[in-house]
Structures are given as structure tokens and as C-alpha cells.
Design an enzyme around this catalytic site. Structure first.
Site, PDB file in Angstrom:
ATOM      1  N   ARG A  50      -2.278  12.455  53.924  1.00 25.43           N
ATOM      2  CA  ARG A  50      -1.179  11.498  53.882  1.00 25.43           C
ATOM      3  C   ARG A  50      -0.954  10.988  55.305  1.00 25.43           C
ATOM      4  NH1 ARG A  50       0.996  14.200  57.015  1.00 25.43           N
ATOM      5  NH2 ARG A  50       2.559  12.592  57.243  1.00 25.43           N
ATOM      6  N   GLY A  51      -0.113   9.972  55.421  1.00 21.96           N
ATOM      7  CA  GLY A  51       0.046   9.297  56.695  1.00 21.96           C
ATOM      8  C   GLY A  51      -0.845   8.066  56.718  1.00 21.96           C
ATOM      9  N   GLN A 202       7.519  17.194  54.573  1.00 22.37           N
ATOM     10  CA  GLN A 202       6.507  16.978  55.613  1.00 22.37           C
ATOM     11  C   GLN A 202       6.992  17.434  56.984  1.00 22.37           C
ATOM     12  OE1 GLN A 202       7.542  14.702  53.347  1.00 22.37           O
ATOM     13  NE2 GLN A 202       5.980  13.167  52.920  1.00 22.37           N
ATOM     14  N   ASP A 243       4.451   3.120  57.996  1.00 25.68           N
ATOM     15  CA  ASP A 243       3.392   2.861  57.029  1.00 25.68           C
ATOM     16  C   ASP A 243       3.061   1.385  56.928  1.00 25.68           C
ATOM     17  OD1 ASP A 243       2.714   5.440  55.143  1.00 25.68           O
ATOM     18  OD2 ASP A 243       4.685   5.559  56.089  1.00 25.68           O
TER      19      ASP A 243
END
Length: 355
Positions: A50-51, A202, A243
Site C-alpha cells: 500500500r502507499g 497503518q 495519494d
């Protein structure tokens, strides 16, 4: 001095695309090997990786895997296989623009190779090489970004961050945490407050793990503690990742970021966004046009393996929110720091990048 992050996040091997399974951290470190495009796509959707930058790198490696597995097909079938892989990967997570940036870069490379008359095998090898270049470049960009952001971090800073924008969210080093690491490397004494970041945790699981591994002081707080700590004067600045950044400077990031930005504004605390140029989307005019991913009920309705919401009670789960540009004190990129980012500043930054 901080030491380089001592772990593997993502990469390529003869077996396939290899990903550190972030769902298992901090309990254990296991590498998941994806042997097909479908497995790569599922790994992105299921938050194995993710990221935004890491998703982009993984998608590029997924395209390289698709090309390798299509060797032996004729040119038409090879192209169809890559088109299908592109479409599947593009459908995984709609908000992270680095996903589409990486896929488009791989598509342009493929088109250039085909126009030059390369055969299927040569094209597949060149796509593998291009994907690996994207991965290496991402780590270098993060380090450049981190060094650019050091000027914003006074000695003794207490830095609040949200979600995880570290090495685990990139190929190496990180964006928001890249700024933290670079500040430490520059001799600044800093400490980190990591928002827990519900519902996937997270901050609690990943940011705290990264900072502890690097020996950087870190404390975890629940998301609803941030306002109190700002009021008590225990936060000097906020650094988050992104994002997607719209053409006018609006920023999409993990849900909860907008609230922090408003709180920072109310308490006169600098609010910084750290993101590579590839996260800027000039085709999206404002944050209102950014697609916001809605994830499934189970991530909110369960904590660990235990249900915490009664059956049949609906749950909303937007994974991201949008922070208006007016709340962003500065945007930190590998090209430097853009203060008070707005449409004109973003356009100038992109123009300077292309020149």
C-alpha cells in the site's frame, strides 16, 4: 545518523513479484511471491502492499511479469495479454495516481519498443528493465524529497504524521518519513507522534515499526487524541504523504488527513505534504474530481478477528479524504519545497520539471 531501513519492501525475482506482506506487521516479516498478474492485483487490493508510490512500483513489476509470462505468444496475443494485465491492475485502487502513472509509463515504453520492431522476447526483457528502473528511481526520488524537506524541520521538532508514508509506502526511504529520516541524518533531534490511523492501523503497525527499527523516537496516539495534543502545545509540525495532488493543490490522502489539516490551521501549526512529482495529477482540476475509494465493511466492522459492529448495521468506509490547498503550508517534492501550493505554483512546478 539514521541507518538505511533494514528490510525488503518490494522487488523482482525469477519466482515473480515479491512483496513484504504488510498485513502481518509488526508481528512477523514474510515475503509474499506473486506469480501471476491476478495475484499482483489481489495483493494491491488486499493491502499486502500500500502507499501510492509502492502501488505504482508494484503495478510496473506486474506488467513486467505479464510480459514475461506471455513470451512464446505471437505479437497480437502478446499485446492482448498486456492490455488485459493493464486493465486488471488499473482497476485495483482508484485514488492512488501513481498506479496510473506507472502503468502509463510502462505502456509508453511498450509502444516505443513495438514501433522500433522489437520482438516479443526483447520487449518483455525491456519492460522488466523499465519496471526495475521505476523501482530504483522511486527510492532516489524519496531521498531527494527528504533532503528538500529538512529546511522545514527545526531541531527538537515533535512531528505528527498520519497513516504510513515511509519506506513501506514506497520502494525505499519514504515521503513523509523520508523528511523525518533526512532531518535525523542532518543532525536534527526529532520525535514522531504516529496517529494510529483507523481502521487499518497503518500508523500503529507500520509507522511505529519503521521508526523503531531506525532508532527514531516514536509514540503512537489514537486518531482522536491529535486535537488535545495540539491544544497542549505538544505538536510542532505535521507531515503527511499523498495519494493524489490535484492541479489546484488539493490533496487526497488517507482518511483523517483533512481533519488534521483543519486542526493544524486552528492551532497555527504548519501542515506539510510530502509527495513525488508523479503524485501530482494535472488532469484533475480540483480535489472534488478525485475518485475516493470506498472499501469493504469488514475493515471497519472488525478489530482484529473480533466483530465490533452489530450484524446488519451498515458501515461507511471511504479510504481517503481531500484536504483543500488552502490548508497546506507547503508541498515537499524531489524538486524542492513549494510554499502555499496553489494552481499557479503547481503549474510552475510541473513546467520546471519538464524543462
Amino acid at each position: 545518523m539514521s541507518e538505511p531501513e533494514p528490510w525488503f519492501t518490494l522487488g523482482w525475482s525469477d519466482a515473480g513479484v515479491e512483496l513484504l506482506d504488510q498485513r502481518l506487521l509488526p508481528d512477523r516479516e514474510e515475503v509474499l511471491v506473486c506469480r501471476s498478474v491476478e495475484e499482483v492485483a489481489c495483493a494491491i487490493e488486499d493491502l499486502v502492499v500500500r502507499g501510492a508510490p509502492a502501488i505504482g512500483c508494484t503495478a510496473a513489476l506486474g506488467m513486467a511479469l505479464a510480459a514475461r509470462q506471455a513470451i512464446g505468444l505471437d505479437a497480437a496475443a502478446f499485446g492482448a495479454a498486456l492490455d488485459a494485465a493493464h486493465a486488471r491492475l488499473a482497476a485495483t485502487r482508484p485514488t492512488a495516481i501513481n498506479l496510473f502513472w506507472a502503468l502509463d509509463r510502462m505502456a509508453r515504453t511498450r509502444a516505443a519498443l513495438q514501433s522500433e520492431g522489437h520482438d516479443v522476447a526483447a520487449t518483455a526483457e525491456a519492460l522488466r528493465e523499465e519496471a526495475l528502473v521505476i523501482v530504483v528511481e522511486d527510492g532516489e526520488i524519496c531521498r531527494q524529497l527528504g533532503r528538500a524537506g529538512v529546511e522545514l524541520v527545526p531541531d527538537g521538532s515533535r512531528i505528527l504524521t498520519h497513516c504510513n508514508a515511509g519506506a513501506l509506502a514506497t520502494s525505499a526511504y519514504g515521503t513523509a518519513l523520508g523528511v523525518v529520516r533526512a532531518a535525523v541524518d542532518a543532525g536534527r533531534r526529532v520525535s514522531v507522534l504516529a496517529d494510529e490511523t483507523r481502521p487499518f492501523l497503518q500508523g500503529a503497525r507500520l509507522t511505529a515499526w519503521e521508526m523503531q527499527r531506525d532508532g527514531i523516537p516514536v509514540s503512537v496516539i489514537t486518531d482522536n487524541m491529535a486535537a488535545h495534543l495540539m491544544q497542549q502545545g505538544e505538536v510542532d509540525l505535521i507531515v503527511v504523504g499523498a495519494d493524489r495532488v490535484a492541479a489546484n493543490g488539493d490533496v487526497a490522502n488517507k482518511i483523517g488527513t483533512y481533519g488534521l489539516a483543519v486542526l493544524a490551521h486552528a492551532h497555527d501549526i504548519p501542515f506539510y505534504v510530502a509527495a513525488p512529482i508523479s503524485t501530482i495529477d494535472p488532469a484533475t482540476a480540483t480535489g472534488a474530481e478525485i475518485p475516493i475509494e470506498e472499501r469493504g465493511r469488514e475493515e471497519v466492522a472488525n478489530f482484529g478477528n473480533r466483530p465490533i459492529v452489530p450484524d446488519n448495521v451498515p458501515v461507511r468506509h471511504p479510504a481517503f479524504d481531500v484536504t483543500p490547498a488552502r490548508y497546506v503550508t507547503a508541498l515537499v517534492t524531489e524538486r524542492g519545497v513549494l510554499r502555499d501550493p496553489d494552481g499557479a505554483g503547481i503549474a510552475r512546478l510541473l513546467r520546471d520539471t519538464r524543462s
